[in-house]
Each structure stands twice: as structure tokens, then as C-alpha cells.
Design a protein around this motif. Structure first.
Motif, PDB file in Angstrom:
ATOM      1  N   ALA A 152      42.396  24.634  96.024  1.00 53.42           N
ATOM      2  CA  ALA A 152      40.970  25.000  96.123  1.00 53.42           C
ATOM      3  C   ALA A 152      40.757  26.291  96.204  1.00 53.42           C
ATOM      4  O   ALA A 152      39.599  26.783  96.125  1.00 53.42           O
ATOM      5  CB  ALA A 152      40.389  24.415  97.363  1.00 53.42           C
ATOM      6  N   ARG A 153      41.911  27.365  96.012  1.00 53.93           N
ATOM      7  CA  ARG A 153      41.401  28.712  96.008  1.00 53.93           C
ATOM      8  C   ARG A 153      41.602  29.072  94.656  1.00 53.93           C
ATOM      9  O   ARG A 153      42.488  29.792  93.951  1.00 53.93           O
ATOM     10  CB  ARG A 153      42.846  29.350  96.899  1.00 53.93           C
ATOM     11  CG  ARG A 153      42.997  28.860  98.128  1.00 53.93           C
ATOM     12  CD  ARG A 153      42.288  29.523  99.110  1.00 53.93           C
ATOM     13  NE  ARG A 153      42.676  29.339 100.666  1.00 53.93           N
ATOM     14  CZ  ARG A 153      41.878  28.606 101.150  1.00 53.93           C
ATOM     15  NH1 ARG A 153      40.683  28.134 101.068  1.00 53.93           N
ATOM     16  NH2 ARG A 153      42.230  28.338 102.576  1.00 53.93           N
ATOM     17  N   LEU A 154      40.215  29.176  93.968  1.00 47.45           N
ATOM     18  CA  LEU A 154      40.265  29.474  92.814  1.00 47.45           C
ATOM     19  C   LEU A 154      39.410  30.942  92.881  1.00 47.45           C
ATOM     20  O   LEU A 154      38.675  31.326  93.405  1.00 47.45           O
ATOM     21  CB  LEU A 154      39.177  28.633  92.102  1.00 47.45           C
ATOM     22  CG  LEU A 154      39.537  27.205  91.642  1.00 47.45           C
ATOM     23  CD1 LEU A 154      38.457  26.373  91.119  1.00 47.45           C
ATOM     24  CD2 LEU A 154      40.712  27.144  90.933  1.00 47.45           C
ATOM     25  N   ARG A 155      39.928  31.801  91.928  1.00 46.36           N
ATOM     26  CA  ARG A 155      39.533  33.027  91.828  1.00 46.36           C
ATOM     27  C   ARG A 155      38.314  33.004  90.728  1.00 46.36           C
ATOM     28  O   ARG A 155      38.489  32.789  89.459  1.00 46.36           O
ATOM     29  CB  ARG A 155      40.566  34.016  91.145  1.00 46.36           C
ATOM     30  CG  ARG A 155      41.667  34.195  92.344  1.00 46.36           C
ATOM     31  CD  ARG A 155      42.708  35.229  91.849  1.00 46.36           C
ATOM     32  NE  ARG A 155      41.980  36.642  91.531  1.00 46.36           N
ATOM     33  CZ  ARG A 155      41.923  37.587  92.207  1.00 46.36           C
ATOM     34  NH1 ARG A 155      42.325  37.712  93.581  1.00 46.36           N
ATOM     35  NH2 ARG A 155      41.407  38.739  91.922  1.00 46.36           N
ATOM     36  N   LEU A 156      37.161  33.363  91.223  1.00 50.16           N
ATOM     37  CA  LEU A 156      35.822  33.337  90.374  1.00 50.16           C
ATOM     38  C   LEU A 156      35.336  34.867  90.217  1.00 50.16           C
ATOM     39  O   LEU A 156      35.696  35.851  91.016  1.00 50.16           O
ATOM     40  CB  LEU A 156      34.920  32.798  91.278  1.00 50.16           C
ATOM     41  CG  LEU A 156      34.887  31.140  91.371  1.00 50.16           C
ATOM     42  CD1 LEU A 156      33.769  30.694  92.176  1.00 50.16           C
ATOM     43  CD2 LEU A 156      34.954  30.597  90.096  1.00 50.16           C
ATOM     44  N   ALA A 186      33.132  38.004  89.800  1.00 46.39           N
ATOM     45  CA  ALA A 186      32.102  38.746  90.781  1.00 46.39           C
ATOM     46  C   ALA A 186      30.727  38.353  89.992  1.00 46.39           C
ATOM     47  O   ALA A 186      29.642  38.561  90.662  1.00 46.39           O
ATOM     48  CB  ALA A 186      32.312  40.044  91.023  1.00 46.39           C
ATOM     49  N   LYS A 187      30.941  37.953  88.566  1.00 47.86           N
ATOM     50  CA  LYS A 187      29.664  37.873  87.858  1.00 47.86           C
ATOM     51  C   LYS A 187      28.695  36.488  88.305  1.00 47.86           C
ATOM     52  O   LYS A 187      27.436  36.544  88.379  1.00 47.86           O
ATOM     53  CB  LYS A 187      29.928  37.804  86.332  1.00 47.86           C
ATOM     54  CG  LYS A 187      28.874  37.672  85.666  1.00 47.86           C
ATOM     55  CD  LYS A 187      28.400  39.144  85.326  1.00 47.86           C
ATOM     56  CE  LYS A 187      27.493  39.091  84.100  1.00 47.86           C
ATOM     57  NZ  LYS A 187      26.944  40.495  84.100  1.00 47.86           N
ATOM     58  N   PHE A 188      29.116  35.640  88.697  1.00 47.90           N
ATOM     59  CA  PHE A 188      28.660  34.599  89.367  1.00 47.90           C
ATOM     60  C   PHE A 188      27.954  34.774  90.654  1.00 47.90           C
ATOM     61  O   PHE A 188      26.887  34.179  90.798  1.00 47.90           O
ATOM     62  CB  PHE A 188      29.862  33.357  89.598  1.00 47.90           C
ATOM     63  CG  PHE A 188      30.292  32.667  88.377  1.00 47.90           C
ATOM     64  CD1 PHE A 188      29.697  32.087  87.733  1.00 47.90           C
ATOM     65  CD2 PHE A 188      31.661  32.739  88.207  1.00 47.90           C
ATOM     66  CE1 PHE A 188      30.225  31.304  86.657  1.00 47.90           C
ATOM     67  CE2 PHE A 188      32.314  32.536  87.058  1.00 47.90           C
ATOM     68  CZ  PHE A 188      31.654  31.727  86.149  1.00 47.90           C
ATOM     69  N   TYR A 189      28.804  35.572  91.458  1.00 43.74           N
ATOM     70  CA  TYR A 189      27.804  36.018  92.908  1.00 43.74           C
ATOM     71  C   TYR A 189      26.746  36.786  92.317  1.00 43.74           C
ATOM     72  O   TYR A 189      25.748  36.690  93.184  1.00 43.74           O
ATOM     73  CB  TYR A 189      28.959  36.689  93.549  1.00 43.74           C
ATOM     74  CG  TYR A 189      30.010  35.737  94.140  1.00 43.74           C
ATOM     75  CD1 TYR A 189      29.887  34.710  94.885  1.00 43.74           C
ATOM     76  CD2 TYR A 189      31.407  35.902  93.553  1.00 43.74           C
ATOM     77  CE1 TYR A 189      30.971  33.860  95.348  1.00 43.74           C
ATOM     78  CE2 TYR A 189      32.346  35.073  94.082  1.00 43.74           C
ATOM     79  CZ  TYR A 189      32.083  34.163  94.988  1.00 43.74           C
ATOM     80  OH  TYR A 189      33.235  33.411  95.081  1.00 43.74           O
ATOM     81  N   LEU A 190      26.811  37.709  91.545  1.00 45.41           N
ATOM     82  CA  LEU A 190      25.716  38.547  91.175  1.00 45.41           C
ATOM     83  C   LEU A 190      24.799  37.699  90.576  1.00 45.41           C
ATOM     84  O   LEU A 190      23.373  38.147  90.886  1.00 45.41           O
ATOM     85  CB  LEU A 190      26.148  39.679  90.007  1.00 45.41           C
ATOM     86  CG  LEU A 190      25.245  40.446  89.409  1.00 45.41           C
ATOM     87  CD1 LEU A 190      24.778  41.565  90.511  1.00 45.41           C
ATOM     88  CD2 LEU A 190      25.770  41.136  88.152  1.00 45.41           C
ATOM     89  N   VAL A 191      24.915  36.680  89.783  1.00 43.03           N
ATOM     90  CA  VAL A 191      24.085  36.046  89.039  1.00 43.03           C
ATOM     91  C   VAL A 191      23.180  35.102  90.277  1.00 43.03           C
ATOM     92  O   VAL A 191      21.971  35.074  90.409  1.00 43.03           O
ATOM     93  CB  VAL A 191      24.361  34.943  88.116  1.00 43.03           C
ATOM     94  CG1 VAL A 191      23.360  34.125  87.592  1.00 43.03           C
ATOM     95  CG2 VAL A 191      24.595  35.842  86.875  1.00 43.03           C
ATOM     96  N   ALA A 192      23.862  34.541  91.072  1.00 36.12           N
ATOM     97  CA  ALA A 192      23.550  34.023  92.469  1.00 36.12           C
ATOM     98  C   ALA A 192      22.622  34.822  93.029  1.00 36.12           C
ATOM     99  O   ALA A 192      21.330  34.308  93.494  1.00 36.12           O
ATOM    100  CB  ALA A 192      24.492  33.406  93.218  1.00 36.12           C
ATOM    101  N   MET A 193      22.931  36.093  93.563  1.00 28.98           N
ATOM    102  CA  MET A 193      21.990  36.854  94.077  1.00 28.98           C
ATOM    103  C   MET A 193      20.976  37.291  93.630  1.00 28.98           C
ATOM    104  O   MET A 193      19.675  37.439  94.259  1.00 28.98           O
ATOM    105  CB  MET A 193      22.803  38.336  94.564  1.00 28.98           C
ATOM    106  CG  MET A 193      23.970  38.073  95.694  1.00 28.98           C
ATOM    107  SD  MET A 193      24.508  39.717  96.067  1.00 28.98           S
ATOM    108  CE  MET A 193      25.655  39.957  95.021  1.00 28.98           C
ATOM    109  N   LEU A 194      20.824  37.643  92.352  1.00 29.72           N
ATOM    110  CA  LEU A 194      19.826  37.836  91.480  1.00 29.72           C
ATOM    111  C   LEU A 194      18.530  36.740  91.417  1.00 29.72           C
ATOM    112  O   LEU A 194      17.605  36.582  91.562  1.00 29.72           O
ATOM    113  CB  LEU A 194      20.212  38.239  90.111  1.00 29.72           C
ATOM    114  CG  LEU A 194      20.675  39.605  89.823  1.00 29.72           C
ATOM    115  CD1 LEU A 194      21.227  39.860  88.734  1.00 29.72           C
ATOM    116  CD2 LEU A 194      19.977  40.805  90.370  1.00 29.72           C
ATOM    117  N   PHE A 195      19.236  35.444  91.303  1.00 33.66           N
ATOM    118  CA  PHE A 195      18.501  34.130  91.155  1.00 33.66           C
ATOM    119  C   PHE A 195      17.690  34.062  92.719  1.00 33.66           C
ATOM    120  O   PHE A 195      16.598  33.727  92.915  1.00 33.66           O
ATOM    121  CB  PHE A 195      19.273  33.072  91.122  1.00 33.66           C
ATOM    122  CG  PHE A 195      18.509  31.569  91.221  1.00 33.66           C
ATOM    123  CD1 PHE A 195      17.776  31.362  90.330  1.00 33.66           C
ATOM    124  CD2 PHE A 195      18.657  30.945  92.601  1.00 33.66           C
ATOM    125  CE1 PHE A 195      16.931  30.201  90.633  1.00 33.66           C
ATOM    126  CE2 PHE A 195      18.000  29.876  92.636  1.00 33.66           C
ATOM    127  CZ  PHE A 195      17.084  29.666  91.610  1.00 33.66           C
TER     128      PHE A 195
END
Length: 137
Positions: A58-62, A64-73
Motif C-alpha cells: 500500500a506504500r506507493l510513491r506518488l 508531488a504533482k498530485f498533491y500540488l493539483v489537489a491543493m490548487l483545487f
């Protein structure tokens, strides 16, 4: 009825409500612990997702772009909520409120243009590298 009697009645009503909430929570937790299964085993400790057995870690490396898009959203979504609240009271706020909303929208657009120019909205790293190479020339 005087103000003090009404205040005491209100406080007693609130206290009864809080006791009811705490009692209901305690009842549900106690009932689930009494009726729940006490069996332990290997299968009990594995996560269950819609009938699919877990595969891999379950430990996937995602990125940081996903977190950036989530914060911008979230940021732009909250700002849209502010604009909705303004639109509800647009008649009461008058021209002053309209000008303030225009300033707010202008700041939002400036932030969006900045994020676009920096490349925070680009998903493809190749396009970002090409743009940066053009800017350096």
C-alpha cells in the motif's frame, strides 16, 4: 417568563441534548463490542476492498504533482465558495461590494496566470523543459 428562567431552560435543554448524544454514542460502541466478532486470524487483519484481495504494498510513491493539483483545487474551490456567498448578498453590498468582488477576481486571475506561467499546471515535464529552454535563450 423572565430572561433568567428562559436562559436556564435553554441551558437544561442543551445539557439534555449533550447527554443524549453521549449516551447514544456509548450505546452504539458498547453494543458493537458486545455483538462484534472476537475471532483473530490472518484474514481478519487484511484489508477488504470490494471483494478483491490486496496485491502489492500500500506504500506507493506518488508524484508531488498530485498533491500540488489537489491543493490548487482546494484553494480555487474555496475561493469559488466566497464568490457564491458574495452573489447571494450582491444586492445588499451594492457597487462597493461589486468593485471588491472584481478586485478579488482580478487577484484570482493573477494567481492563476502566475501558476500557468511557472508551469504548475503542466502535467507533461517535456513541455515544461522546452518552455524553460526557450526562456533561457
Amino acid at each position: 417568563m423572565s430572561d433568567s428562567v428562559g436562559l436556564i431552560a435553554h441551558n437544561w435543554g442543551f445539557a439534555i441534548f449533550l447527554l443524549g448524544v453521549v449516551g447514544l454514542c456509548a450505546f452504539m460502541l458498547g453494543l458493537s463490542s458486545l455483538l462484534g466478532s472476537k475471532a483473530w486470524g490472518r484474514a481478519k487483519n487484511e484489508p477488504f476492498e470490494s471483494g478483491m484481495l490486496p496485491v502489492g504494498s500500500a506504500r506507493l510513491r506518488l508524484s508531488a504533482k498530485f498533491y500540488l493539483v489537489a491543493m490548487l483545487f482546494v484553494i480555487f474551490d474555496i475561493e469559488a465558495l466566497f464568490l457564491y456567498a458574495w452573489s447571494v448578498s450582491v444586492r445588499e453590498s451594492g457597487w462597493t461590494g461589486f468593485v471588491e468582488a472584481l478586485v478579488f477576481i482580478a487577484i484570482l486571475l493573477a494567481g492563476l496566470v502566475y501558476l500557468w506561467r511557472v508551469g504548475a499546471l503542466d502535467w507533461a515535464p517535456e513541455g515544461r523543459r522546452k518552455r524553460q529552454a526557450k526562456l533561457k535563450q
